[in-house]
Motif scaffolding. Structure first.
Motif, PDB file in Angstrom:
ATOM      1  N   PHE A 539       0.831  -1.199   0.000  1.00 15.69           N
ATOM      2  CA  PHE A 539       0.000   0.000   0.000  1.00 15.69           C
ATOM      3  C   PHE A 539       0.869   1.254   0.000  1.00 15.69           C
ATOM      4  O   PHE A 539       0.576   2.229  -0.708  1.00 15.69           O
ATOM      5  CB  PHE A 539      -0.940  -0.006   1.201  1.00 15.69           C
ATOM      6  CG  PHE A 539      -1.976   1.081   1.168  1.00 15.69           C
ATOM      7  CD1 PHE A 539      -3.067   0.986   0.302  1.00 15.69           C
ATOM      8  CD2 PHE A 539      -1.867   2.196   1.979  1.00 15.69           C
ATOM      9  CE1 PHE A 539      -4.025   1.990   0.267  1.00 15.69           C
ATOM     10  CE2 PHE A 539      -2.819   3.200   1.955  1.00 15.69           C
ATOM     11  CZ  PHE A 539      -3.906   3.097   1.083  1.00 15.69           C
ATOM     12  N   GLU A 543       0.715   4.096  -2.842  1.00 24.25           N
ATOM     13  CA  GLU A 543       0.406   5.473  -2.455  1.00 24.25           C
ATOM     14  C   GLU A 543       1.568   6.413  -2.760  1.00 24.25           C
ATOM     15  O   GLU A 543       1.383   7.612  -2.946  1.00 24.25           O
ATOM     16  CB  GLU A 543       0.061   5.536  -0.967  1.00 24.25           C
ATOM     17  CG  GLU A 543      -1.295   4.942  -0.627  1.00 24.25           C
ATOM     18  CD  GLU A 543      -2.436   5.735  -1.269  1.00 24.25           C
ATOM     19  OE1 GLU A 543      -2.867   6.738  -0.667  1.00 24.25           O
ATOM     20  OE2 GLU A 543      -2.889   5.346  -2.364  1.00 24.25           O
ATOM     21  N   ILE A 568      -6.451  -5.012   0.748  1.00 23.17           N
ATOM     22  CA  ILE A 568      -5.326  -4.200   1.212  1.00 23.17           C
ATOM     23  C   ILE A 568      -5.748  -2.742   1.363  1.00 23.17           C
ATOM     24  O   ILE A 568      -5.381  -2.064   2.334  1.00 23.17           O
ATOM     25  CB  ILE A 568      -4.139  -4.341   0.243  1.00 23.17           C
ATOM     26  CG1 ILE A 568      -3.504  -5.733   0.398  1.00 23.17           C
ATOM     27  CG2 ILE A 568      -3.089  -3.260   0.471  1.00 23.17           C
ATOM     28  CD1 ILE A 568      -2.498  -6.073  -0.678  1.00 23.17           C
ATOM     29  N   ALA A 569      -6.546  -2.244   0.406  1.00 22.89           N
ATOM     30  CA  ALA A 569      -7.025  -0.860   0.500  1.00 22.89           C
ATOM     31  C   ALA A 569      -7.914  -0.672   1.724  1.00 22.89           C
ATOM     32  O   ALA A 569      -7.835   0.344   2.421  1.00 22.89           O
ATOM     33  CB  ALA A 569      -7.779  -0.494  -0.775  1.00 22.89           C
ATOM     34  N   GLU A 572      -5.326  -1.314   4.943  1.00 21.73           N
ATOM     35  CA  GLU A 572      -4.249  -0.340   5.145  1.00 21.73           C
ATOM     36  C   GLU A 572      -4.689   1.097   4.908  1.00 21.73           C
ATOM     37  O   GLU A 572      -4.124   2.022   5.493  1.00 21.73           O
ATOM     38  CB  GLU A 572      -3.073  -0.671   4.219  1.00 21.73           C
ATOM     39  CG  GLU A 572      -2.498  -2.060   4.405  1.00 21.73           C
ATOM     40  CD  GLU A 572      -1.933  -2.269   5.802  1.00 21.73           C
ATOM     41  OE1 GLU A 572      -1.405  -1.292   6.385  1.00 21.73           O
ATOM     42  OE2 GLU A 572      -2.041  -3.404   6.321  1.00 21.73           O
ATOM     43  N   GLY A 573      -5.691   1.273   4.035  1.00 24.05           N
ATOM     44  CA  GLY A 573      -6.141   2.622   3.715  1.00 24.05           C
ATOM     45  C   GLY A 573      -7.362   3.052   4.496  1.00 24.05           C
ATOM     46  O   GLY A 573      -7.856   4.168   4.292  1.00 24.05           O
TER      47      GLY A 573
END
Length: 598
Positions: A539, A543, A568-569, A572-573
């Motif tokens: 990530f 980014e 993952i988005a 982690e996001g």
């Protein structure tokens, strides 16, 4: 605007006179022309002006918009050919890839042609997902002013043949648009359907668009230069190397092929594909002739060309894949209720299993029928080239092109079956010739800014283009980092290009390597599992501007990798599902999430 100091004073007035009053399109053309002149002088060649064709002024002519969606380049090629034919007649036309089309413009379009390939079993190609989602959404506008036509490209060995183009055609009609002609459904022998469809589309364009009597020199479109080596006119290249790269005991037969381009003038970029025209196995041709009791020496004329039946089957007809049209024709000849039942909606699953696990010879044996040579040839699909991701950088290998090839083989009732082209290539002897051409894949390109990081996900032979990527980045001394995810069944037998990756790590040309050997432990581990283990770093790289590439199997791997990226988005996001999907869509729109899947 002040002229730069390196422009001679005597040229200032000429430049001002030349550019005064020109439209932006003409200024863009001049910019490209002068860039070509500069390049020609730097290389010692005199640059000639590109051939131009006149296009009617926008204010005096309505416009045709051609939108194309392409996975391997076929739809792009067909759309470009149509665009050129329209432009040659002085009609105002623009050509745009689906992911570059501003959907807000749809409500104002008056004439729209869509050329759309099919990915997998009825799905849109990657560059068209957002466009199709918009069409199917509540945001899609009513289109009473629009006239349209749709051409689909697909593979009739899949049950949902040209499914996505059929649904686009129906949706546009549902939104109130007027269908100009029936949706075309082109099989792998594309031109058989595409050319008549283009003829009809061109006729409708002539009627719908206004033409100027005099061409305007201020609005011109350069014609694409014609390549000397094309799909229709391939180059017969020499095979330099045919080397197995899986170890003894592997379940897979994977080859590294090196092919000479000497004398071809062919050029390619990392991400492009190599087209190969195969020749059918002599053993398979003999089996087909024997089961149908036909004479391979019988001469048959089709389309003005006369060949023996054996020659037609060896080099011009598809024998390893079954298509729905052939099944329908064979069912009628065999008088088989069981075969006819497979072609009904209730037999969809059984048909899918037949198409995936059996070949033509199996159908001929299971449901005997009588065929004449001419009828058989007319019912079989013409043989078409297969496309392979190029596994080399021309900056490194120069007049060569490399492939990573999996020989597709299996058994049916104790008898060997194989993929036509992989069998043809695997059995070529070094020094023999093979017909090839290059297919551009502009959507699968390294970033223009070589300081950008790249993340490559390519299990199995999907690693092929990433070998080219790493070679190219090393040759260019790119500043960006390179991260590869690779997977296969076993470390000891299936670690493709192991020594090369180790050298690249040592030399600093590969910065991270994550491996997933699925059967080296009790629990299977695939590349998507390694991605989740590295979620935070992945990530952060993305980014930070990294470009993300996926190559390989579309049916399972690519979907699993896509789901891993969404997870993952979210993880982690701190995104919800909707934002995660929008995040990936935005990466794709930026050209930072590219897939070459098959």
């Amino acid at each position: 605007m002040l002229a730069p100091s390196y422009l001679p004073e005597s040229k200032h007035t000429l430049i001002t006179e030349l550019t005064d009053g020109l439209e932006s399109s003409a200024l863009s053309w001049l910019s490209g022309y002068f860039a070509g002149v500069a390049h020609g002088r730097q290389s010692g060649r005199v640059a000639a002006a590109p051939p131009v064709i006149a296009v009617a002024e926008p204010e005096t002519a309505r416009r045709l918009t051609i939108v194309f969606g392409s996975q391997t380049g076929n739809a792009k090629r067909v759309a470009e050919a149509l665009s050129e034919r329209v432009a040659v007649e002085g009609l105002n036309v623009r050509l745009v890839r689906a992911d570059r089309y501003a959907t807000r413009e749809l409500k104002d379009e008056q004439l729209l042609y869509i050329v759309m390939s099919t990915q997998g079993d009825g799905d849109p190609p990657d560059d068209s997902i957002a466009f199709v989602e918009f069409l199917n959404s509540r945001r899609a506008p009513k289109l009473p002013q629009l006239k349209y036509a749709v051409l689909g490209l697909g593979d009739s060995s899949y049950p949902d043949f040209c499914g996505i183009s059929q649904r686009i055609d129906a949706r546009l009609a549902e939104l109130g648009a007027e269908r100009l002609q029936e949706a075309g459904a082109a099989d792998l022998d594309i031109e058989t359907v595409a050319l008549p469809w283009q003829d009809g589309a061109l006729g409708h364009a002539r009627k719908a668009l206004l033409q100027t009597q005099a061409a305007s020199a201020a609005n011109v479109t350069p014609l694409r230069p014609k390549a000397s080596v094309t799909r229709e006119q391939p180059f017969h290249a020499e095979l330099l190397l045919n080397q197995p790269i899986t170890g003894r005991g592997s379940d897979k037969d994977i080859r590294h092929l090196e092919i000479s381009l000497e004398g071809s003038a062919l050029h390619y970029k990392p991400g492009d594909a190599l087209g190969v025209w195969p020749t059918q196995s002599e053993a398979l041709v003999e089996r087909v002739l024997a089961v149908l009791a036909l004479d391979g020496n019988e001469e048959v004329e089709l389309g003005g060309t006369r060949r023996t039946l054996g020659d037609w089957l060896r080099g011009h007809r598809e024998l390893t894949q079954i298509t729905r049209p052939f099944l329908a024709a064979h069912a009628e000849r065999a008088g088989s209720d069981a075969l006819n039942a497979l072609l009904q909606p209730s037999g969809a699953q059984a048909l899918r299993e037949l198409l995936e696990s059996r070949q033509l010879i199996d159908v001929l044996r299971a449901w005997p029928a009588t065929w004449t040579a001419e009828a058989l040839l007319k019912s079989l699909r013409p043989l078409t080239p297969r496309m392979y991701s190029i596994a080399s950088s021309q900056s490194v290998v120069e007049e060569e092109v490399h492939l990573t090839l999996a020989h597709v083989g299996f058994e049916v009732d104790g008898e060997d079956r194989w993929g036509a082209t992989s069998h043809f290539l695997s059995n070529l002897v070094e020094g023999e010739k093979l017909p090839i051409f290059v297919e551009e894949n502009t959507r699968f390109r390294l970033p223009d800014d070589d300081a950008r990081d790249i993340i490559m996900i390519g299990p199995g032979t999907g690693v092929a283009p990433f070998r080219a990527f790493v070679q190219e980045r090393a040759a260019a001394q790119a500043a960006g980092r390179n991260w590869l995810f690779f997977g296969n069944p076993h470390f000891s037998t299936d670690f493709l290009y192991q020594t090369e990756w180790q050298h690249a790590l040592h030399d600093g040309h590969l910065h991270r390597l994550d491996l997933a050997f699925s059967r080296d432990q009790t629990e299977k581990v695939y590349v998507q599992h390694r991605m989740m283990e590295r979620a935070a770093d992945l990530f952060a790289w993305i980014e930070g501007g990294a470009h993300l590439y996926v190559c390989g199997d579309a049916t399972r791997m690519a979907k699993d990798v896509h789901q891993a990226l969404l997870q993952i988005a979210i993880q982690e996001g701190r995104m919800d599902d909707g934002r995660a999907r929008a995040w990936l869509d935005d990466l794709a729109a930026q050209g930072r999430y590219a897939r070459d899947v098959y």
